[in-house]
Motif scaffolding. Structure first.
Motif, PDB file in Angstrom:
ATOM      1  N   ASN A  70       0.824  -1.202   0.000  1.00 44.95           N
ATOM      2  CA  ASN A  70       0.000   0.000   0.000  1.00 44.95           C
ATOM      3  C   ASN A  70       0.865   1.261   0.000  1.00 44.95           C
ATOM      4  O   ASN A  70       1.949   1.289   0.597  1.00 44.95           O
ATOM      5  N   ILE A 105      -3.458   3.822  -1.984  1.00 43.42           N
ATOM      6  CA  ILE A 105      -3.466   2.962  -3.162  1.00 43.42           C
ATOM      7  C   ILE A 105      -2.956   1.579  -2.790  1.00 43.42           C
ATOM      8  O   ILE A 105      -1.951   1.439  -2.092  1.00 43.42           O
ATOM      9  N   SER A 106      -3.647   0.544  -3.259  1.00 40.73           N
ATOM     10  CA  SER A 106      -3.215  -0.825  -3.008  1.00 40.73           C
ATOM     11  C   SER A 106      -2.082  -1.197  -3.958  1.00 40.73           C
ATOM     12  O   SER A 106      -1.798  -0.485  -4.925  1.00 40.73           O
ATOM     13  N   ASP A 108      -1.991  -3.283  -6.241  1.00 45.33           N
ATOM     14  CA  ASP A 108      -2.392  -3.534  -7.624  1.00 45.33           C
ATOM     15  C   ASP A 108      -3.002  -2.304  -8.290  1.00 45.33           C
ATOM     16  O   ASP A 108      -3.630  -2.409  -9.342  1.00 45.33           O
ATOM     17  N   GLY A 109      -2.833  -1.135  -7.657  1.00 45.06           N
ATOM     18  CA  GLY A 109      -3.260   0.108  -8.295  1.00 45.06           C
ATOM     19  C   GLY A 109      -4.677   0.546  -7.999  1.00 45.06           C
ATOM     20  O   GLY A 109      -5.156   1.537  -8.566  1.00 45.06           O
ATOM     21  N   ARG A 110      -5.368  -0.162  -7.114  1.00 48.00           N
ATOM     22  CA  ARG A 110      -6.730   0.263  -6.743  1.00 48.00           C
ATOM     23  C   ARG A 110      -6.664   1.401  -5.712  1.00 48.00           C
ATOM     24  O   ARG A 110      -5.857   1.347  -4.784  1.00 48.00           O
ATOM     25  N   ILE A 111      -7.519   2.386  -5.853  1.00 49.78           N
ATOM     26  CA  ILE A 111      -7.602   3.471  -4.880  1.00 49.78           C
ATOM     27  C   ILE A 111      -8.619   3.051  -3.829  1.00 49.78           C
ATOM     28  O   ILE A 111      -9.822   2.970  -4.103  1.00 49.78           O
ATOM     29  N   ILE A 112      -8.145   2.744  -2.637  1.00 46.94           N
ATOM     30  CA  ILE A 112      -9.003   2.149  -1.621  1.00 46.94           C
ATOM     31  C   ILE A 112      -9.486   3.152  -0.580  1.00 46.94           C
ATOM     32  O   ILE A 112     -10.341   2.831   0.238  1.00 46.94           O
ATOM     33  N   VAL A 149     -16.989   4.731  -9.309  1.00 47.05           N
ATOM     34  CA  VAL A 149     -15.809   3.866  -9.218  1.00 47.05           C
ATOM     35  C   VAL A 149     -14.602   4.639  -9.717  1.00 47.05           C
ATOM     36  O   VAL A 149     -14.587   5.138 -10.847  1.00 47.05           O
ATOM     37  N   LYS A 152      -8.354   2.530 -11.735  1.00 55.28           N
ATOM     38  CA  LYS A 152      -7.075   1.994 -11.259  1.00 55.28           C
ATOM     39  C   LYS A 152      -5.941   2.772 -11.915  1.00 55.28           C
ATOM     40  O   LYS A 152      -6.101   3.326 -13.000  1.00 55.28           O
ATOM     41  N   LYS A 154      -1.620   2.842 -12.910  1.00 49.13           N
ATOM     42  CA  LYS A 154      -0.421   2.050 -13.132  1.00 49.13           C
ATOM     43  C   LYS A 154       0.826   2.753 -12.612  1.00 49.13           C
ATOM     44  O   LYS A 154       1.853   2.116 -12.391  1.00 49.13           O
TER      45      LYS A 154
END
Length: 223
Positions: A70, A105-106, A108-112, A149, A152, A154
């Protein structure tokens, strides 16, 4: 450094880097090259992994990374106007105070998680004052995106475009309270009142102070 000390990176539009340290209540600033700060970050990692942030987004004021992958990036949003949508009404070039965005950001590029706040004008320091966010969809510093949503990413530099994307998302009365501002107006009335003002008007007539600082905004995140 103890728990109350702090180190903050400032990166200008032309990629000049300054390092501000706060130790025992004393602040100092040193200017270094981007290559030097990357070398420093890399050399600080021993056998438990490597930090390589890549190109950071414009106006990035803080970066944190964790062994679980993260990352938390804070951006100062320096635009004085933006386009916003309330219900079915679009307000073009709507004036705004100085905002700060925090993106968790996780790996894998997800904004959590997204944090959003208002800070004072001028040079930012760990003690810069935070104000109550005057609009809707924010509770404390936490932004609620509803059914929207977020894309994601990179690379961290892509975060630079997200504040524009977020501010244009349609919003409503969620989390809005008339006590968020000194004007005590309903949300529609607030927007109509502010649409022909400027950014400074917020600091003179609108914003309600808090006991939080920019350091709190950055530090109160669990990676």
């Amino acid at each position: 450094m103890n728990r109350n000390d702090m180190l903050v990176l400032h990166i200008t539009n032309d990629y000049k880097v300054s390092v501000e340290t706060m130790e025992n209540g004393v602040s100092s600033v040193k200017y270094i090259s981007a290559e030097s700060i990357l070398d420093c970050l890399k050399s600080s990692i021993h056998n438990d992994g490597r930090i390589d942030s890549g190109i950071l987004p414009q106006n990035c004021i803080s970066y944190s990374g964790c062994a679980n992958g993260n990352e938390f990036v804070v951006i100062s949003f320096e635009e004085k106007t933006t386009d916003i949508i309330f219900e079915k009404t679009e307000y073009k070039d709507f004036p705004i105070p100085r905002l700060v965005f925090g993106f968790l950001i996780s790996g894998d590029g997800r904004i959590i998680n997204v944090r959003l706040g208002v800070t004072e004008k001028g040079r930012l320091t760990p003690k810069s004052k935070m104000f109550v966010y005057p609009f809707s969809n924010v509770s404390g510093f936490h932004l609620c995106t509803g059914s929207n949503v977020l894309p994601k990413i990179k690379s961290l530099h892509q975060l630079g475009g997200l504040p524009y994307y977020i501010l244009k998302m349609p919003n409503n009365y969620d989390y809005y309270k008339e006590s968020r501002t000194k004007l005590n107006l309903d949300y529609r009335g607030l927007l109509e009142h502010l649409k022909d003002k400027d950014s400074q008007y917020y600091y003179d007539n609108v914003l309600v102070g808090t006991d939080k600082t920019l350091n709190d905004f950055i530090a109160e995140v669990n990676l």
